[in-house]
Design a protein around this motif. Structure first.
Motif, PDB file in Angstrom:
ATOM      1  N   ASP A  98     -12.238   6.445  12.949  1.00 12.20           N
ATOM      2  CA  ASP A  98     -11.063   6.883  12.181  1.00 12.20           C
ATOM      3  C   ASP A  98     -11.498   7.861  11.090  1.00 12.20           C
ATOM      4  OD1 ASP A  98      -8.723   6.995  10.522  1.00 12.20           O
ATOM      5  OD2 ASP A  98      -8.069   5.105  11.430  1.00 12.20           O
ATOM      6  N   GLN A  99     -10.898   9.059  11.089  1.00 14.62           N
ATOM      7  CA  GLN A  99     -11.274  10.108  10.143  1.00 14.62           C
ATOM      8  C   GLN A  99     -10.845   9.779   8.710  1.00 14.62           C
ATOM      9  OE1 GLN A  99     -13.207  12.787  10.981  1.00 14.62           O
ATOM     10  NE2 GLN A  99     -13.356  11.628  12.915  1.00 14.62           N
ATOM     11  N   ARG A 100      -9.943   8.824   8.548  1.00 10.67           N
ATOM     12  CA  ARG A 100      -9.485   8.472   7.207  1.00 10.67           C
ATOM     13  C   ARG A 100     -10.502   7.624   6.451  1.00 10.67           C
ATOM     14  NH1 ARG A 100      -4.340   5.192   8.539  1.00 10.67           N
ATOM     15  NH2 ARG A 100      -5.848   4.408  10.088  1.00 10.67           N
ATOM     16  N   ILE A 101     -11.444   7.024   7.161  1.00 13.71           N
ATOM     17  CA  ILE A 101     -12.441   6.155   6.536  1.00 13.71           C
ATOM     18  C   ILE A 101     -13.553   7.001   5.929  1.00 13.71           C
ATOM     19  CG2 ILE A 101     -14.075   4.284   6.910  1.00 13.71           C
ATOM     20  CD1 ILE A 101     -12.390   3.378   9.260  1.00 13.71           C
ATOM     21  N   THR A 102     -13.854   6.773   4.661  1.00 21.49           N
ATOM     22  CA  THR A 102     -14.917   7.519   3.991  1.00 21.49           C
ATOM     23  C   THR A 102     -16.285   6.997   4.440  1.00 21.49           C
ATOM     24  OG1 THR A 102     -15.028   6.004   2.104  1.00 21.49           O
ATOM     25  CG2 THR A 102     -13.399   7.785   1.989  1.00 21.49           C
ATOM     26  N   LYS A 103     -17.329   7.758   4.149  1.00 26.19           N
ATOM     27  CA  LYS A 103     -18.677   7.326   4.534  1.00 26.19           C
ATOM     28  C   LYS A 103     -19.046   6.020   3.838  1.00 26.19           C
ATOM     29  CE  LYS A 103     -20.528  11.917   5.594  1.00 26.19           C
ATOM     30  NZ  LYS A 103     -21.555  12.938   5.265  1.00 26.19           N
ATOM     31  N   LEU A 104     -18.757   5.937   2.526  1.00 24.75           N
ATOM     32  CA  LEU A 104     -19.015   4.690   1.806  1.00 24.75           C
ATOM     33  C   LEU A 104     -18.108   3.586   2.330  1.00 24.75           C
ATOM     34  CD1 LEU A 104     -20.303   3.052  -0.483  1.00 24.75           C
ATOM     35  CD2 LEU A 104     -18.515   3.949  -2.015  1.00 24.75           C
ATOM     36  N   GLY A 105     -16.861   3.954   2.625  1.00 25.67           N
ATOM     37  CA  GLY A 105     -15.896   2.969   3.123  1.00 25.67           C
ATOM     38  C   GLY A 105     -16.334   2.352   4.437  1.00 25.67           C
ATOM     39  N   ALA A 106     -16.967   3.149   5.297  1.00 21.91           N
ATOM     40  CA  ALA A 106     -17.434   2.626   6.584  1.00 21.91           C
ATOM     41  C   ALA A 106     -18.470   1.528   6.364  1.00 21.91           C
ATOM     42  CB  ALA A 106     -18.019   3.754   7.417  1.00 21.91           C
ATOM     43  N   ALA A 161     -19.554   3.388  -7.258  1.00 19.29           N
ATOM     44  CA  ALA A 161     -19.793   4.182  -6.048  1.00 19.29           C
ATOM     45  C   ALA A 161     -18.485   4.680  -5.439  1.00 19.29           C
ATOM     46  CB  ALA A 161     -20.562   3.342  -5.028  1.00 19.29           C
ATOM     47  N   VAL A 162     -17.463   3.830  -5.402  1.00 18.73           N
ATOM     48  CA  VAL A 162     -16.166   4.238  -4.850  1.00 18.73           C
ATOM     49  C   VAL A 162     -15.558   5.345  -5.700  1.00 18.73           C
ATOM     50  CG1 VAL A 162     -13.792   3.480  -4.411  1.00 18.73           C
ATOM     51  CG2 VAL A 162     -15.700   2.013  -3.756  1.00 18.73           C
ATOM     52  N   PHE A 191     -11.559  -3.040  -2.217  1.00 16.04           N
ATOM     53  CA  PHE A 191     -12.149  -1.767  -2.610  1.00 16.04           C
ATOM     54  C   PHE A 191     -11.643  -0.695  -1.644  1.00 16.04           C
ATOM     55  CE2 PHE A 191     -15.689  -4.260  -4.656  1.00 16.04           C
ATOM     56  CZ  PHE A 191     -15.452  -3.786  -5.933  1.00 16.04           C
ATOM     57  N   ARG A 192     -11.233   0.438  -2.182  1.00 16.00           N
ATOM     58  CA  ARG A 192     -10.711   1.505  -1.327  1.00 16.00           C
ATOM     59  C   ARG A 192     -11.816   2.005  -0.396  1.00 16.00           C
ATOM     60  NH1 ARG A 192     -10.813   6.895  -1.773  1.00 16.00           N
ATOM     61  NH2 ARG A 192     -11.638   6.734  -3.895  1.00 16.00           N
ATOM     62  N   SER A 193     -11.503   2.017   0.896  1.00 14.84           N
ATOM     63  CA  SER A 193     -12.487   2.457   1.895  1.00 14.84           C
ATOM     64  C   SER A 193     -11.987   3.651   2.706  1.00 14.84           C
ATOM     65  CB  SER A 193     -12.808   1.297   2.849  1.00 14.84           C
ATOM     66  OG  SER A 193     -11.634   0.867   3.519  1.00 14.84           O
ATOM     67  N   MET A 194     -10.767   4.120   2.397  1.00  9.82           N
ATOM     68  CA  MET A 194     -10.181   5.228   3.138  1.00  9.82           C
ATOM     69  C   MET A 194      -9.720   6.317   2.167  1.00  9.82           C
ATOM     70  SD  MET A 194      -7.976   2.953   5.874  1.00  9.82           S
ATOM     71  CE  MET A 194      -7.712   4.276   7.042  1.00  9.82           C
TER      72      MET A 194
END
Length: 470
Positions: free
Chosen positions: A351-359, A304-305, A332-335
């Motif tokens: 935080d805009q650096r955080i991805t949707k999956l990362g959140a 998924a990442v 796991f990379r979340s940003m």
């Protein structure tokens, strides 16, 4: 004369264990571990007619985890019951999780386990209440009431006096203090009588059958202490030196010796010797079984990442590990960025650096799962202070006194601070100070049972979504 009957013997007094040679304390220390083992073997023999070797192995593990039992005699009946039930649920939850995930559950008789789980807490509660009922008799068996005085009315002297009057483990007549100086500067000094000057101590001890003396004198007065000890050679009293170093905030304070010379550990890791072996073995086994159990989930998250946003699957960041040495921590990379430097910005709400999956991964702590590999490598522990980015370490070590003490142990996947509401962003100095206070409290009070409680509490916090990371 003021009769004082004592309470927290066996607990830690500013990091130094107080009177652990006491018979009543030793009985209580062994009581719960032995009863847990005896009840398991008794239920097994009653239900199965024999005791399989697997139960002997379990007994060894149970004893190593539960010994020594924590002091409970000073608790109210309700608190004793609550303490036993909560501790038992934590122990059983971890044990059942282990045997189920490793498929060892098939080696046990389900009826035996069920009866043991139900009967044991009742046995533990009744035994503690029974020991409390018999405590006065046991104290009398230990010997006659001791007569004590304290030389030096200061902070540590008053601390010793307060603990003596609250002890459930022995009887003690504290007659009072001997002091040369004016004592109005100390709050609470009027509760205890001043019996005379230090020069009068020896005669008083001889004339009043005093058999216990606590020397609570500043270390700067060494010549006076030596002279006083020389005077006291003409008495048979037991003498205990309580130097003013003990009023500092000791971390795992203990007595040791260097080639026969006694030394006091002011700040030490709790994971030395036997405790270190137990901690490492528990970490390795837990991490190994956890990785096997969650391997399908790890594969799904990795895919998924990789598919969600460009960039590596695993984010490697430098953190401080044991003794402040740099280690690489896996997540796991979340940003959308992989920051790792001295100008790193802590993630914040929205935080805009955080991805949707990362959140989602951060909210559920799934991004931390690769750190079980760090545990197998020996860089981290399952439970310990959470590792901070190096840039944050360098900043906060200058702002918070004692910050680096947390690095006396390996960093953990979860910790005492995280299950007490300090998970995620620490946007104020006060929040970081509170987190560090919990980390140091963990070092000071470590036990295998505390680790088990933190693991169970972590799972509860994650499922409830409390204090989610941004």
């Amino acid at each position: 004369m003021k009769e004082l009957i004592g309470n927290t013997i066996g607990r830690k007094v500013t990091g130094i264990t107080f009177a652990r040679d006491n018979i009543l304390y030793l009985i209580e220390a062994f009581l719960d571990p032995l009863l847990i083992i005896v009840s398991l073997l008794a239920v097994c023999y009653f239900n199965e007619g024999d005791i399989d070797s697997i139960y002997i192995i379990v007994c060894v593990i149970l004893f190593s985890v539960t010994f020594p039992s924590s002091p409970k005699l000073g608790f109210s009946t309700l608190k004793i019951i609550t303490n036993v039930i909560v501790s038992w649920l934590v122990l059983i939850s971890l044990l059942l999780t282990f045997v189920i995930t490793t498929d060892f559950i098939s080696a046990f008789n389900e009826k035996t386990l069920y009866l043991w789980v139900m009967i044991t807490p009742i046995v533990l509660i009744l035994s503690t209440l029974g020991l409390r009922f018999l405590s006065d008799l046991i104290i009398k068996i230990q010997g006659p009431t001791k007569i004590a005085v304290i030389a030096g009315m200061n902070s540590q002297g008053l601390a010793i006096a307060d603990r003596l009057i609250n002890s459930n483990y022995h009887s003690m007549n504290l007659l009072g203090f001997f002091e040369d100086r004016q004592i109005e500067r100390l709050e609470g000094q009027k509760e205890y009588p001043i019996l005379g000057k230090l020069s009068e101590l020896t005669n008083f001890v001889q004339e009043n059958d005093v058999n216990t003396i606590y020397l609570s004198l500043p270390m700067a007065r060494q010549p006076r202490i030596v002279a006083l000890l020389d005077d006291l050679k003409d008495t048979t009293a037991s003498i205990y030196f309580v130097p003013d170093i003990f009023i500092t905030d000791l971390i795992q304070g203990r007595m040791n010796a260097v080639d026969g010379i006694p030394v006091v550990a002011v700040r030490e890791s709790p994971f030395t010797g036997y405790d270190g072996i137990i901690k490492r073995a528990a970490d390795f086994l837990f991490a190994m079984f956890a990785l096997v159990f969650i391997s399908p989930l790890l594969i799904l998250i990795a895919i998924a990442v990789k598919l969600s946003t460009p960039g590596p699957i695993i984010f490697k960041q430098r953190r401080y590990g044991l003794d402040g040495k740099e280690i690489l921590v896996y997540k796991f990379r979340s940003m959308s960025v992989c920051e790792d430097g001295h100008d790193l910005t802590q993630a914040k709400l929205g935080d805009q650096r955080i991805t949707k999956l990362g959140a989602f991964l951060r909210r559920t702590s799934l991004d931390e799962l690769p750190q079980f590999i760090n545990v197998l490598q020996g860089r981290m522990s399952v439970v310990g202070p959470r590792p901070h980015a190096i840039s944050h370490n360098e900043m906060y070590r200058k702002l918070i006194k004692g910050y680096m003490i947390r690095h006396k142990v390996k960093p953990g996947i979860t910790g005492w601070a995280q299950v007490n509401g300090f998970r995620g962003e620490t946007d104020t100095l006060e929040k970081m100070q509170a987190r560090i206070d919990y980390d140091i409290d963990y070092l000071r009070n470590y036990s295998p049972k505390l680790d088990m409680y933190i693991v169970i509490k972590t799972i509860s916090v994650i499922f409830k979504g409390q204090n989610s990371a941004y």
